[in-house]
Write an enzyme that holds these catalytic residues in place. Structure first.
Site, PDB file in Angstrom:
ATOM      1  N   GLU A 182       1.886   0.622   4.049  1.00  0.00           N
ATOM      2  CA  GLU A 182       3.189   1.127   4.508  1.00  0.00           C
ATOM      3  C   GLU A 182       4.283   0.065   4.345  1.00  0.00           C
ATOM      4  O   GLU A 182       5.055  -0.217   5.259  1.00  0.00           O
ATOM      5  CB  GLU A 182       3.096   1.627   5.951  1.00  0.00           C
ATOM      6  CG  GLU A 182       2.175   2.828   6.085  1.00  0.00           C
ATOM      7  CD  GLU A 182       2.262   3.543   7.432  1.00  0.00           C
ATOM      8  OE1 GLU A 182       2.981   3.056   8.334  1.00  0.00           O
ATOM      9  OE2 GLU A 182       1.616   4.593   7.569  1.00  0.00           O
ATOM     10  N   GLU A 303      -4.321   7.750   4.948  1.00  0.00           N
ATOM     11  CA  GLU A 303      -4.010   8.086   6.345  1.00  0.00           C
ATOM     12  C   GLU A 303      -3.558   9.539   6.404  1.00  0.00           C
ATOM     13  O   GLU A 303      -2.584   9.915   5.751  1.00  0.00           O
ATOM     14  CB  GLU A 303      -2.925   7.166   6.928  1.00  0.00           C
ATOM     15  CG  GLU A 303      -3.387   5.738   7.171  1.00  0.00           C
ATOM     16  CD  GLU A 303      -2.383   4.888   7.938  1.00  0.00           C
ATOM     17  OE1 GLU A 303      -1.645   5.438   8.784  1.00  0.00           O
ATOM     18  OE2 GLU A 303      -2.337   3.666   7.685  1.00  0.00           O
TER      19      GLU A 303
END
Length: 498
Positions: A182, A303
């Site tokens: 991220e 995710e």
């Protein structure tokens, strides 16, 4: 067989076994364990001195359950935690390891008693492939390079000497390495152009990492995918995978909704947003196809899952939530989608394994609960490393307040002479009459399993008998190339033919 009524929709599925050629990687059924809340400590690891039965500090009940579920792969140490983590703090004698503050998740003190050796020991114990995420956000190229060398190298070097000093003579076989996490957010708030250059820098020195995974987009950020794929065209050996993160949020980030106290409108919204995963994969894959028509780079959905408000009275930074029949449907839908895109999707990791977000296991002191999501993964394990069977699905609509979604979601595969079809009936009120057109091969037996319950809100809880679990599902033998059966409302079903 549990169902709430006698209403029926119509679903027709045609299987094309003669076109089966794409492998469904077992890694599509992967999981994620971050240093977050009670996922690691209390969930996986309790220490050798704990009164909870354990092997080398790992909970025996959790270990047994994950083996029984056939967990193929585990991602660690994060997540956002990865980009504040220095791996050298987690090796050597535990009593000498420095502590740190987990700034992302609850501000609690992390004592680093669970580190590289413990993670890889646990993966060996449960027979799961390890997937390690290196620190790009606050770490250095040298730090990442030395970690990979410490884990994978058999050469004579300071890092291998250090590994041997810490009790591990031979290197581990770790194939999968995430280079950042991220990085558009908690991993550094980078632009895709900047991250692409940073990635190339890190990946160049990630010798020993066989399968390097770049940080990809957050849901609809298609520009991120375009920039990464374009800038990596001339450095193909440096990137084998590109990640994608997408969480199913029923309402919004500030008020996500309860994991257990919801009505049919929230059920519909959640499942509708889950189905958006298919569009995301299609659009990101189209961009990847432009630069990589041979699909050399895997799309790694590392995710995904439901994200609800934490359970009342629990630490907001620990992300602990219960798990209902709705979660089972969300898991089944996503896994069917990943199966159907197995030509590009090579791995996925549900968030997270234990006690965090859409867990497969919940623990409380010495008690353990297997969630509805756990049973979906156990049911769907038949697809691991099987061959995808293309299928044509025509189904009725599940409608609410002027909106509609397909009532049935499905995927099919073949392995060792067995055809496996997994189906989700999204409609909580109506059963579906399913007609399955089969290949010409002779089918001698048919069997099934089902996950369902009386209420959409049902869940398994500590100290109580299980409400949602795997049960036998009766299926008649096919006749004249057709198999017909009733798919109960709000259910996940496996049908196997051989």
């Amino acid at each position: 067989m549990l169902t709430s009524n006698v209403l029926f929709g119509q679903t027709k599925i045609t299987l094309y076994s003669d076109q089966a050629e794409t492998k469904i990687n077992k890694e599509i059924y992967g999981h994620f364990a971050e240093h977050l809340g009670r996922c690691i400590y209390g969930g996986i690891f309790v220490g050798e001195d704990s009164e909870i039965p354990n092997t080398r500090g790992f909970r025996d009940d959790v270990t047994g359950a994950l083996i029984d579920m056939k967990i193929p792969l585990l991602r660690w140490p994060g997540g956002c935690f990865a980009d504040t983590y220095n791996w050298k703090d987690g090796i050597g004698p535990r009593e000498e390891r420095p502590s740190m503050v987990n700034v992302h998740w609850g501000g609690v003190t992390e004592d680093n008693s669970f580190g590289t050796h413990e993670f890889l020991d646990f993966c060996d114990l449960i027979d799961a492939e390890p997937y390690i995420n290196v620190n790009v956000g606050s770490g250095t190229v040298r730090e990442a390079s030395e970690w990979i060398e410490y884990v994978t190298s058999s050469n004579i070097s300071p890092m291998t000497d250090l590994r041997k000093k810490n009790g591990r003579e031979e290197p581990w076989d770790v194939k999968y390495w995430g280079i950042g996490n991220e990085n558009w957010g908690c991993g550094g708030n980078m632009t895709p152009e900047y991250y692409a250059d940073v990635y190339k820098h890190f990946a160049t020195y990630s010798r020993g990492a066989e399968y390097k995974i770049a940080c990809g987009a957050s849901d609809i950020d298609y520009n991120w995918t375009d920039v990464l794929m374009k800038k990596m065209q001339d450095k193909r050996n440096l990137m084998q995978g590109l990640s994608l993160h997408y969480y199913t949020i029923t309402h919004n980030w500030s008020k996500k909704g309860s994991a257990t106290d919801f009505d049919e409108k929230e059920w519909f919204t959640t499942l509708s947003k889950t189905l958006f995963m298919d569009e995301l994969i299609q659009k990101h894959s189209t961009i990847m196809d432009k630069y990589d028509p041979n699909k050399r780079v895997g799309l790694i959905v590392d995710e995904w899952g439901n994200w609800f408000d934490v359970e009342p009275g629990t630490n907001p930074g620990f992300l602990y939530q219960q798990n209902t029949l709705r979660d089972a449907l969300v898991a089944g839908i996503n896994l069917n989608i990943f199966n159907n895109h197995a030509d590009r999707v090579k791995m996925s990791n549900i968030a997270q394994t234990i006690n965090v977000l859409q867990s497969v296991i919940l623990t409380k002191e010495d008690e353990m609960v297997l969630t509805p999501t756990y049973y979906v993964f156990k049911m769907y394990s038949v697809h691991q490393d099987a061959t995808l069977i293309p299928a044509n699905l025509k189904t009725s609509k599940y409608e609410m307040d002027g909106e509609s979604v397909p009532a049935v979601n499905a995927s099919a595969s073949t392995k060792d002479g067995v055809i496996s079809i997994t189906l989700c009936n999204l409609n909580p009120n109506e059963s579906e009459n399913v007609e399955l057109s089969l290949p010409a091969d002779e089918i001698s037996t048919a069997s099934g399993q089902i996950i369902t319950s009386q209420s959409i809100n049902d869940f398994n809880d500590f100290g109580k008998n299980e409400t949602v679990s795997l049960k036998e599902f009766s299926v008649a033998k096919p006749k004249d190339g057709k198999l017909t059966f009733e798919l109960p409302a709000k259910s996940v079903v496996l049908v196997q033919l051989k």
